[in-house]
Design an enzyme around this catalytic site. Structure first.
Site, mmCIF file in Angstrom:
data_model
loop_
_atom_site.group_PDB
_atom_site.id
_atom_site.type_symbol
_atom_site.label_atom_id
_atom_site.label_comp_id
_atom_site.label_asym_id
_atom_site.label_seq_id
_atom_site.Cartn_x
_atom_site.Cartn_y
_atom_site.Cartn_z
ATOM 1 N N HIS A 213 0.885 -0.917 -0.052
ATOM 2 C CA HIS A 213 0.078 0.092 0.178
ATOM 3 C C HIS A 213 0.726 1.425 -0.100
ATOM 4 O O HIS A 213 0.424 2.400 0.027
ATOM 5 C CB HIS A 213 -0.915 0.119 1.161
ATOM 6 C CG HIS A 213 -0.084 0.135 2.495
ATOM 7 N ND1 HIS A 213 0.575 -0.662 3.127
ATOM 8 C CD2 HIS A 213 0.099 1.289 3.330
ATOM 9 C CE1 HIS A 213 1.052 -0.457 4.237
ATOM 10 N NE2 HIS A 213 1.149 0.989 4.166
HETATM 11 C C1 UD1 Z 1 -1.628 5.265 6.023
HETATM 12 C C2 UD1 Z 1 -0.255 5.750 6.472
HETATM 13 C C3 UD1 Z 1 0.507 5.019 6.353
HETATM 14 C C4 UD1 Z 1 0.327 3.321 7.059
HETATM 15 C C5 UD1 Z 1 -1.233 3.001 6.321
HETATM 16 C C6 UD1 Z 1 -1.539 1.889 7.158
HETATM 17 C C7 UD1 Z 1 0.138 8.311 6.447
HETATM 18 C C8 UD1 Z 1 0.806 9.261 5.676
HETATM 19 N N1 UD1 Z 1 0.179 7.080 5.779
HETATM 20 O O1 UD1 Z 1 -1.612 5.220 4.580
HETATM 21 O O2 UD1 Z 1 1.889 5.190 7.028
HETATM 22 O O3 UD1 Z 1 1.080 2.523 6.754
HETATM 23 O O4 UD1 Z 1 -2.074 4.154 6.677
HETATM 24 O O5 UD1 Z 1 -2.667 1.287 6.490
HETATM 25 O O6 UD1 Z 1 -0.428 8.494 7.364
HETATM 26 N N2 UD1 Z 1 -9.201 4.626 2.333
HETATM 27 C C9 UD1 Z 1 -10.485 4.042 2.226
HETATM 28 N N3 UD1 Z 1 -10.909 3.572 3.230
HETATM 29 C C10 UD1 Z 1 -10.347 3.731 4.391
HETATM 30 C C11 UD1 Z 1 -9.173 4.386 4.427
HETATM 31 C C12 UD1 Z 1 -8.691 4.898 3.367
HETATM 32 O O7 UD1 Z 1 -11.017 3.907 0.952
HETATM 33 O O8 UD1 Z 1 -10.816 3.432 5.685
HETATM 34 C C13 UD1 Z 1 -8.411 5.073 0.959
HETATM 35 C C14 UD1 Z 1 -8.931 6.467 0.393
HETATM 36 O O9 UD1 Z 1 -8.964 6.668 -0.818
HETATM 37 C C15 UD1 Z 1 -7.312 7.249 0.954
HETATM 38 C C16 UD1 Z 1 -6.502 6.218 0.496
HETATM 39 O O10 UD1 Z 1 -7.134 4.974 0.934
HETATM 40 O O11 UD1 Z 1 -7.420 8.513 -0.216
HETATM 41 C C17 UD1 Z 1 -5.322 6.455 1.376
HETATM 42 O O12 UD1 Z 1 -5.658 6.626 2.986
HETATM 43 P P1 UD1 Z 1 -4.437 7.391 3.748
HETATM 44 O O13 UD1 Z 1 -4.984 7.190 4.962
HETATM 45 O O14 UD1 Z 1 -4.538 8.789 3.394
HETATM 46 O O15 UD1 Z 1 -3.293 6.550 3.632
HETATM 47 P P2 UD1 Z 1 -2.791 4.993 3.688
HETATM 48 O O16 UD1 Z 1 -2.329 4.814 2.249
HETATM 49 O O17 UD1 Z 1 -3.849 4.408 4.238
HETATM 50 N N1 UDP Z 2 -3.213 -6.344 8.401
HETATM 51 C C1 UDP Z 2 -4.604 -6.775 8.588
HETATM 52 N N2 UDP Z 2 -5.258 -7.047 7.568
HETATM 53 C C2 UDP Z 2 -4.969 -6.913 6.143
HETATM 54 C C3 UDP Z 2 -3.659 -6.263 5.867
HETATM 55 C C4 UDP Z 2 -2.964 -6.349 7.168
HETATM 56 O O1 UDP Z 2 -5.168 -7.094 9.780
HETATM 57 O O2 UDP Z 2 -5.477 -7.147 5.304
HETATM 58 C C5 UDP Z 2 -2.510 -6.023 9.569
HETATM 59 C C6 UDP Z 2 -1.250 -6.909 9.844
HETATM 60 O O3 UDP Z 2 -1.287 -8.021 10.307
HETATM 61 C C7 UDP Z 2 -0.502 -5.424 10.435
HETATM 62 C C8 UDP Z 2 -0.954 -4.239 10.119
HETATM 63 O O4 UDP Z 2 -2.317 -4.650 9.399
HETATM 64 O O5 UDP Z 2 -0.287 -5.868 11.883
HETATM 65 C C9 UDP Z 2 -0.161 -3.722 8.981
HETATM 66 O O6 UDP Z 2 -0.773 -2.497 8.695
HETATM 67 P P1 UDP Z 2 -0.580 -1.648 7.256
HETATM 68 O O7 UDP Z 2 0.422 -2.652 6.380
HETATM 69 O O8 UDP Z 2 -1.588 -1.217 6.759
HETATM 70 O O9 UDP Z 2 0.431 -0.426 7.672
HETATM 71 P P2 UDP Z 2 1.847 -0.443 7.893
HETATM 72 O O10 UDP Z 2 2.386 -1.315 9.082
HETATM 73 O O11 UDP Z 2 2.862 -0.707 6.924
HETATM 74 O O12 UDP Z 2 2.137 0.992 8.643
#
Ligand code: UD1
Ligand code: UDP
Length: 392
Positions: A213
């Site tokens: 992601h």
């Molecule tokens: C964010 C964090 C990243 C973390 C990740 C965990 C920042 C800068 N990034 O990235 O460090 O690893 O979360 O998963 O804070 N969206 C949905 N539903 C949701 C949430 C998000 O559809 O519930 C979609 C939206 O289109 C949104 C995109 O995902 O624009 C990105 O979401 P965002 O929270 O901005 O960043 P992540 O890529 O999730």
């Molecule tokens: N995870 C989850 N379901 C998923 C993918 C990841 O529960 O479909 C959990 C995973 O076990 C880990 C956490 O989400 O504990 C990692 O989150 P993510 O990869 O979104 O963010 P990051 O760790 O890179 O910030």
């Protein structure tokens, strides 16, 4: 449950908003509750879909948040600005003794900034972790938070070393890792409750589990295509719970349809199903920080789809290999590991660098500081102490 309605009562304010924060804050939050200390829990709303948010509160037994800020999705400025404004209002109303944030997301950043601008000390869990890559939003966030935090709780010796190198030794201590605590406690429950392998008709140790992601991977058509191509070339079933950001970008790039022909793409999974899949996978391919750590904790060989990692400990331990977003390299490393039993065993048997004990150490430190009247934002007094030394 303690009374959380009183302002100015020495309570800790936890600010969380994304999937990894819900998972990683669990042991500290439960330790605060066990000690019957006052706290409030704020959900920023950065993640909001049921399977990115509410399912984790349910499965992890987290308390209902006291407030939802509904910050939602936006560009970094909009999201951080909105979160800063709304968190500041909560802090002004409730005057916590300290604000506790975790990790490196925008929620971590605006939670910490709101606190320090209100003169409230910040405790940062998972402090000092570094990828040394300023193109990553996470690296910016974690560095900014560590620069202003009163307490930097490092998960590993390497993270503590980074903080020391940055001049933050006095604020820092080695606490241990909170993810190893959550994952370790939940694993058995996950294996009992989840039927995901049966539902997907998968045998243990016979498939690759993939997540990605990161902005630098999934927002780039070149890197996204190279990763997708490598997955299509893997010679085993591939399961890919796809993050909403990735689904959006892959469908824009026309990659989703291509992948779906051979790869088992599913919506983001709850923790029980995900841990069940991860602990029984033959190999993990990921750009996630948390999944790299969990692969290490559960001894699943890992290929990291990045050129760098903030969890270098797992690479040094021999459990994780950096493969970037290079199709040839991803496929050749996967083949090397999967086709050579000695290589595979070495990776799977290497000890994990993540240690338990973080929640108890963090709560001990916070309560001791509170009891000793040391929970304040540091201030210097040039008149009394003389000018600070020149930096050279
Ligand atoms: C964010 C964090 C990243 C973390 C990740 C965990 C920042 C800068 N990034 O990235 O460090 O690893 O979360 O998963 O804070 N969206 C949905 N539903 C949701 C949430 C998000 O559809 O519930 C979609 C939206 O289109 C949104 C995109 O995902 O624009 C990105 O979401 P965002 O929270 O901005 O960043 P992540 O890529 O999730
Ligand atoms: N995870 C989850 N379901 C998923 C993918 C990841 O529960 O479909 C959990 C995973 O076990 C880990 C956490 O989400 O504990 C990692 O989150 P993510 O990869 O979104 O963010 P990051 O760790 O890179 O910030």
């Amino acid at each position: 449950m303690t009374d959380r309605s009183v302002a100015d009562d020495g309570h800790f304010l936890f600010v969380v908003g994304t999937r990894p924060e819900f998972i990683k804050i669990r042991s500290v939050l439960l330790e605060i509750i066990r000690r019957k200390h006052r706290y409030r829990l704020i959900h920023s709303g950065q993640h909001y879909d049921y399977n990115m948010s509410a399912i984790f509160f349910k499965e992890l037994g987290l308390p209902e948040p006291d407030a939802f800020l509904e910050v939602g999705s936006d560009g970094p400025g909009g999201q951080t600005g909105e979160g800063l404004r709304k968190t500041e209002a909560v802090i002004a109303e409730h005057r916590p003794a300290a604000v506790v944030v975790q990790g490196d997301t925008n929620t971590t950043l605006f939670g910490a900034l709101a606190a320090i601008k209100c003169g409230v000390p910040v405790a940062h869990i998972e402090a000092g972790v570094r990828s040394f890559d300023f193109t990553m939003p996470e690296e910016i966030n974690r560095r900014m938070v560590d620069a202003v935090a009163t307490f930097c709780f490092a998960p590993t010796a390497r993270a503590l070393g980074n903080l020391t190198h940055e001049g933050r030794a006095e604020a820092s201590r080695l606490a241990g890792d909170t993810l190893v605590e959550t994952a370790g406690r939940i694993r058995d429950m996950a294996l009992k409750s989840s039927s995901i392998l049966a539902q997907m008709n998968l045998q243990p140790c016979s498939y690759a589990l993939v997540t990605s992601h990161r902005k630098e991977n999934v927002d780039s058509p070149q890197r996204a295509s190279a990763i997708a191509e490598s997955l299509l070339q893997l010679d085993m079933p591939v399961v890919y719970p796809i993050h909403p950001r990735t689904r959006k970008m892959f469908s824009q790039f026309g990659l989703l349809e291509k992948l779906q022909k051979r790869i088992r793409i599913v919506d983001p999974l709850g923790y029980f199903d995900f841990l069940s899949l991860l602990t029984q996978a033959r190999i993990a391919l990921t750009d996630s920080g948390g999944v790299q750590q969990e692969a290490s904790i559960f001894h699943v060989p890992c290929l990291t789809l990045r050129n760098n990692t903030e969890w270098l400990e797992t690479v040094e331990a021999g459990q994780n290999v950096l493969v970037g977003a290079d199709t040839g390299r991803i496929v050749s490393e996967a083949t090397r590991i999967l086709s050579d039993a000695a290589v595979y065993d070495r990776m799977a048997k290497a000890p994990s660098p993540f240690q338990e004990g973080a929640a108890v150490r963090i709560v001990d430190a916070l309560l001791a500081a509170l009891g000793g009247g040391r929970l304040t934002v540091p201030s210097s007094d040039f008149l009394k102490d003389g000018m600070p030394p020149l930096w050279n």
